[in-house]
Scaffold this motif. Structure first.
Motif, PDB file in Angstrom:
ATOM      1  N   PHE A   1     -81.207 -61.163  27.394  1.00  0.00           N
ATOM      2  CA  PHE A   1     -81.707 -62.776  26.218  1.00  0.00           C
ATOM      3  C   PHE A   1     -80.524 -62.287  24.713  1.00  0.00           C
ATOM      4  O   PHE A   1     -79.611 -60.712  25.125  1.00  0.00           O
ATOM      5  CB  PHE A   1     -82.734 -61.851  24.817  1.00  0.00           C
ATOM      6  N   ASP A   2     -79.987 -63.368  24.881  1.00  0.00           N
ATOM      7  CA  ASP A   2     -79.369 -63.096  23.349  1.00  0.00           C
ATOM      8  C   ASP A   2     -79.658 -62.606  22.360  1.00  0.00           C
ATOM      9  O   ASP A   2     -81.022 -62.413  21.536  1.00  0.00           O
ATOM     10  CB  ASP A   2     -78.995 -65.020  22.951  1.00  0.00           C
ATOM     11  N   LYS A   3     -78.678 -61.368  21.193  1.00  0.00           N
ATOM     12  CA  LYS A   3     -79.143 -61.276  20.282  1.00  0.00           C
ATOM     13  C   LYS A   3     -79.331 -61.587  19.202  1.00  0.00           C
ATOM     14  O   LYS A   3     -80.325 -61.565  18.436  1.00  0.00           O
ATOM     15  CB  LYS A   3     -78.036 -59.518  20.245  1.00  0.00           C
ATOM     16  N   ASN A   4     -79.105 -62.783  19.099  1.00  0.00           N
ATOM     17  CA  ASN A   4     -78.935 -63.493  17.588  1.00  0.00           C
ATOM     18  C   ASN A   4     -80.066 -63.877  18.423  1.00  0.00           C
ATOM     19  O   ASN A   4     -80.852 -65.319  17.142  1.00  0.00           O
ATOM     20  CB  ASN A   4     -77.955 -64.134  17.525  1.00  0.00           C
ATOM     21  N   ARG A   5     -81.386 -64.222  19.261  1.00  0.00           N
ATOM     22  CA  ARG A   5     -82.350 -65.055  19.230  1.00  0.00           C
ATOM     23  C   ARG A   5     -82.945 -64.104  18.114  1.00  0.00           C
ATOM     24  O   ARG A   5     -84.299 -63.425  18.573  1.00  0.00           O
ATOM     25  CB  ARG A   5     -82.895 -64.657  20.308  1.00  0.00           C
ATOM     26  N   PRO A   6     -83.868 -64.886  17.440  1.00  0.00           N
ATOM     27  CA  PRO A   6     -84.641 -63.391  15.742  1.00  0.00           C
ATOM     28  C   PRO A   6     -86.417 -63.538  16.575  1.00  0.00           C
ATOM     29  O   PRO A   6     -86.769 -64.026  17.701  1.00  0.00           O
ATOM     30  CB  PRO A   6     -84.979 -64.732  15.054  1.00  0.00           C
ATOM     31  N   VAL A   7     -86.333 -62.480  16.650  1.00  0.00           N
ATOM     32  CA  VAL A   7     -88.314 -62.074  16.881  1.00  0.00           C
ATOM     33  C   VAL A   7     -88.549 -62.006  16.269  1.00  0.00           C
ATOM     34  O   VAL A   7     -88.788 -61.366  15.092  1.00  0.00           O
ATOM     35  CB  VAL A   7     -87.644 -60.522  17.374  1.00  0.00           C
ATOM     36  N   THR A   8     -89.450 -62.797  16.343  1.00  0.00           N
ATOM     37  CA  THR A   8     -90.377 -64.235  15.518  1.00  0.00           C
ATOM     38  C   THR A   8     -91.601 -63.002  15.431  1.00  0.00           C
ATOM     39  O   THR A   8     -92.988 -63.061  15.003  1.00  0.00           O
ATOM     40  CB  THR A   8     -90.866 -65.295  15.280  1.00  0.00           C
ATOM     41  N   GLN A   9     -92.063 -62.448  16.750  1.00  0.00           N
ATOM     42  CA  GLN A   9     -93.469 -61.981  16.851  1.00  0.00           C
ATOM     43  C   GLN A   9     -93.444 -60.982  17.197  1.00  0.00           C
ATOM     44  O   GLN A   9     -92.432 -60.596  18.327  1.00  0.00           O
ATOM     45  CB  GLN A   9     -94.558 -62.755  17.778  1.00  0.00           C
ATOM     46  N   LEU A  10     -94.112 -59.431  17.203  1.00  0.00           N
ATOM     47  CA  LEU A  10     -93.939 -58.363  17.881  1.00  0.00           C
ATOM     48  C   LEU A  10     -95.247 -57.084  17.866  1.00  0.00           C
ATOM     49  O   LEU A  10     -95.575 -57.459  16.550  1.00  0.00           O
ATOM     50  CB  LEU A  10     -92.944 -57.464  17.175  1.00  0.00           C
TER      51      LEU A  10
ATOM     52  N   LYS B   1     -84.745 -48.453  18.871  1.00  0.00           N
ATOM     53  CA  LYS B   1     -84.294 -48.545  19.579  1.00  0.00           C
ATOM     54  C   LYS B   1     -84.480 -50.137  20.165  1.00  0.00           C
ATOM     55  O   LYS B   1     -83.861 -50.866  20.743  1.00  0.00           O
ATOM     56  CB  LYS B   1     -85.062 -47.413  21.394  1.00  0.00           C
ATOM     57  N   THR B   2     -85.605 -50.793  19.786  1.00  0.00           N
ATOM     58  CA  THR B   2     -85.923 -52.357  19.800  1.00  0.00           C
ATOM     59  C   THR B   2     -84.726 -52.357  19.146  1.00  0.00           C
ATOM     60  O   THR B   2     -84.496 -54.280  19.291  1.00  0.00           O
ATOM     61  CB  THR B   2     -87.336 -52.609  18.879  1.00  0.00           C
ATOM     62  N   ALA B   3     -84.784 -52.680  17.928  1.00  0.00           N
ATOM     63  CA  ALA B   3     -83.687 -53.181  17.003  1.00  0.00           C
ATOM     64  C   ALA B   3     -82.050 -53.590  17.417  1.00  0.00           C
ATOM     65  O   ALA B   3     -81.162 -53.543  17.520  1.00  0.00           O
ATOM     66  CB  ALA B   3     -83.644 -52.106  15.727  1.00  0.00           C
ATOM     67  N   GLU B   4     -81.570 -52.387  18.009  1.00  0.00           N
ATOM     68  CA  GLU B   4     -80.483 -52.021  19.207  1.00  0.00           C
ATOM     69  C   GLU B   4     -79.945 -53.186  20.351  1.00  0.00           C
ATOM     70  O   GLU B   4     -79.239 -53.603  20.048  1.00  0.00           O
ATOM     71  CB  GLU B   4     -80.102 -50.887  20.397  1.00  0.00           C
ATOM     72  N   HIS B   5     -81.589 -53.587  20.606  1.00  0.00           N
ATOM     73  CA  HIS B   5     -81.449 -54.373  21.656  1.00  0.00           C
ATOM     74  C   HIS B   5     -81.548 -55.928  21.901  1.00  0.00           C
ATOM     75  O   HIS B   5     -81.668 -56.969  22.096  1.00  0.00           O
ATOM     76  CB  HIS B   5     -82.320 -53.867  23.261  1.00  0.00           C
ATOM     77  N   PHE B   6     -82.736 -55.482  20.376  1.00  0.00           N
ATOM     78  CA  PHE B   6     -82.753 -57.702  19.703  1.00  0.00           C
ATOM     79  C   PHE B   6     -83.119 -57.669  18.826  1.00  0.00           C
ATOM     80  O   PHE B   6     -82.610 -56.561  17.557  1.00  0.00           O
ATOM     81  CB  PHE B   6     -84.502 -57.560  20.307  1.00  0.00           C
ATOM     82  N   GLY B   7     -82.743 -59.315  18.568  1.00  0.00           N
ATOM     83  CA  GLY B   7     -82.475 -59.346  16.907  1.00  0.00           C
ATOM     84  C   GLY B   7     -83.511 -59.191  16.551  1.00  0.00           C
ATOM     85  O   GLY B   7     -85.031 -60.253  15.437  1.00  0.00           O
ATOM     86  N   LEU B   8     -84.593 -57.959  15.580  1.00  0.00           N
ATOM     87  CA  LEU B   8     -85.765 -57.683  15.086  1.00  0.00           C
ATOM     88  C   LEU B   8     -85.541 -58.386  13.191  1.00  0.00           C
ATOM     89  O   LEU B   8     -83.764 -58.444  12.656  1.00  0.00           O
ATOM     90  CB  LEU B   8     -86.084 -56.442  14.472  1.00  0.00           C
ATOM     91  N   LEU B   9     -86.747 -58.634  12.607  1.00  0.00           N
ATOM     92  CA  LEU B   9     -86.490 -59.692  11.053  1.00  0.00           C
ATOM     93  C   LEU B   9     -86.278 -58.457  10.657  1.00  0.00           C
ATOM     94  O   LEU B   9     -87.367 -57.655  10.223  1.00  0.00           O
ATOM     95  CB  LEU B   9     -87.258 -60.684  11.143  1.00  0.00           C
ATOM     96  N   ASP B  10     -85.545 -58.566   9.593  1.00  0.00           N
ATOM     97  CA  ASP B  10     -85.530 -57.506   8.507  1.00  0.00           C
ATOM     98  C   ASP B  10     -85.903 -57.740   6.689  1.00  0.00           C
ATOM     99  O   ASP B  10     -87.136 -57.016   5.796  1.00  0.00           O
ATOM    100  CB  ASP B  10     -84.724 -56.327   8.231  1.00  0.00           C
TER     101      ASP B  10
END
Ligand SMILES: C[S@@+](CC[C@H](N)C(=O)[O-])C[C@H]1O[C@@H](n2cnc3c(N)ncnc32)[C@H](O)[C@@H]1O
Ligand code: SF4
Length: 462
Positions: A103-112, A133-142
């Motif tokens: 998955f493209d890293k710039n896809r925001p994780v709006t739900q977790l 580790k999740t933040a390393e692989h996916f675009g988490l929102l901060d």
């Protein structure tokens, strides 16, 4: 309460329509998942979804529990050995690296969501590492705008757990309460004091968790209207934004821990229905609205607002306000909903470990939806979430003429309309207050696989 979200408890109708049926957390349901769909096809579909740039939803399954609750139907591993977590998490990190690469890293994780088992079985250091580790692989929102939630067993948090979770980005919790009555708690091996539960809820509020949700179960041994009514009263006093009241399904052949449940102490079907009726009355009088399928919420909670605005959505984690995500399932048992597919990881830890150690994704079954599946899923989702469906909305999205495509289904809805479950007027189906508890039966009319299974059964008899 908004009139459009009111509900009628009609005992006669409920008894007449009370058949087993799917809960439609997916359509097609898990029965249609097959092993012909595997990791390779999943990876292809996942890559294709990047063109949409849609946000992502991540589900992490943490299967461990310290002690077993006898009623439990969840996928879990019961152990007192906390060192079991590390080998599992190591595989989860490897899986995350493989999934993250799709998955493209710039896809925001709006739900977790961290679910279980008991997500807080793992240590504080492990929780921090997992989120890191999740933040390393996916675009988490901060910026706290995502819907980041965790299932909490109140017995498995200490003074600093909730503070840490908040710091890691969680802003919602759901709390497993089940019942406050001591005798009931002992009979299902889930003993937790009221003060413990209330303390966790208060801490969550003061730490700024946006939404608190409580899980209860009716139909457990030794429960009756009096004891369960007391539990509901106590819960109303602590004022959670959401309350789930699950119906206990006793299936000891399928769920081994349930064999330790005293069957003679289970409430009768009549008593269970009376408990449900009383619960609905207590909760609606206290200002909660019925969202559907076991869920209640305050009228100003996002779920209730989304239901009124017709933006509510339903998936494996229940109801949600995020409809346009691809759902990535991580860990044993997890289900993914990516593009027009469902996929599921191995349940069995050994098989899950083996796949990951071989450098492969752990998807072992799934299903790809065709145009008819996508259309029917949309119809079922609209009915189950909004209790209303305008033909025109479906026609616009799917390019069909509703009354032609669903001529047979509309005919089959007629007896339900005569019974007052719904109204078909003009070009709209509206589920009536008496039909809301029976929404599954209405949805079943649109389920092609159920129809085919029934037809096959009949043809075999002949
Ligand atoms: C996946 S469990 C995990 C929650 C967490 N481990 C806990 O127990 O607090 C989520 C919820 O499912 C519900 N549940 C589990 N087994 C059930 C059953 N057999 N029938 C109805 N609800 C059930 C319980 O209310 C539980 O809180
Ligand atoms: S209800 Fe929760 S804590 Fe109890 S066995 Fe199931 S998953 Fe574990």
């Amino acid at each position: 309460m908004s009139l459009s979200q009111s509900i009628d408890f009609d005992l006669d109708l409920i008894n007449r329509y009370n058949t087993a049926g799917p809960r439609y957390t997916s359509y097609p349901t898990a029965v249609q998942f097959h092993e012909g769909f595997g990791a390779e096809r999943y990876a292809e579909i996942a890559r294709e979804t990047n063109a949409s740039g849609r946000p992502l939803s991540l589900y992490f399954h943490i299967p461990f529990c310290d002690t077993v609750c006898f009623y439990c139907a969840c996928n879990k591993v019961v152990t007192k050995d906390r060192t079991k977590a590390k080998p599992y998490l190591d595989r989860l990190y490897k899986e995350m690296a493989m999934q993250g690469a799709l998955f493209d890293k710039n896809r925001p994780v709006t739900q977790l969501h961290w679910g279980g088992g008991t997500p807080t079985f793992i240590s504080h250091d492990e929780m921090t590492e997992l989120m890191g580790k999740t933040a390393e692989h996916f675009g988490l929102l901060d910026d706290d705008t995502g819907e980041y939630s965790i299932e909490i067993d109140p017995r498995e948090v200490d003074d600093s757990t909730l503070g840490l979770l908040r710091k890691l980005g969680f802003n919602r919790i759901s709390l497993g309460v089940q019942d406050f009555d001591e005798k009931v708690q002992k009979s299902v091996n889930r003993v937790q004091s009221e003060s413990l539960v209330l303390g966790v809820l208060e801490d969550a509020r003061s730490l700024g968790f946006r939404s608190t949700s409580v899980d209860l179960i009716y139909g457990l041994p030794h429960q009756d209207r009096k004891t369960f009514g007391d539990t509901i009263e106590k819960i109303i006093k602590v004022d959670p934004a959401r309350i789930s009241v699950f119906n206990y399904a006793h299936l000891p052949d399928r769920f081994k821990p349930q064999r330790r449940i005293e069957e003679e102490a289970l409430p009768s079907p009549g008593e269970k229905l009376a408990m449900l009726q009383q619960t609905i009355q207590q909760l609606t009088e206290a200002g909660y609205v019925y969202i559907g399928m076991d869920h209640f919420a305050k009228p100003d909670d996002e779920l209730a607002v989304a239901q009124r605005d017709h933006t509510l959505y339903r998936n494996f984690q229940g109801y949600s306000t995020h409809s346009n995500c691809d759902l990535v399932g991580l860990g044993s048992t997890s289900v993914g909903v990516v593009g027009n597919s469902y996929s599921q990881n191995h349940h069995d830890l050994e098989k899950y470990f083996q796949c990951i150690d071989d450098g492969k994704l752990a998807v072992f079954r799934g299903v790809e939806l065709d145009a008819d599946d996508v259309l029917r899923r949309d119809v079922i989702t609209r009915l189950i979430c909004h209790f209303e469906l305008a033909f025109e909305d479906v026609e616009k999205v799917h390019g069909i003429k509703f009354t032609d495509y669903f001529a047979r289904e509309l005919k089959e809805l007629k007896p339900m309309e005569d019974d007052g479950l719904l109204k078909v007027s003009g070009n709209t189906i509206t589920v009536q207050p008496a039909g809301r508890l029976l929404i599954r039966n209405i949805c079943m009319t649109f389920d092609r696989y159920l129809r085919e299974a029934t037809e096959q059964r009949f043809s075999r008899v002949i």
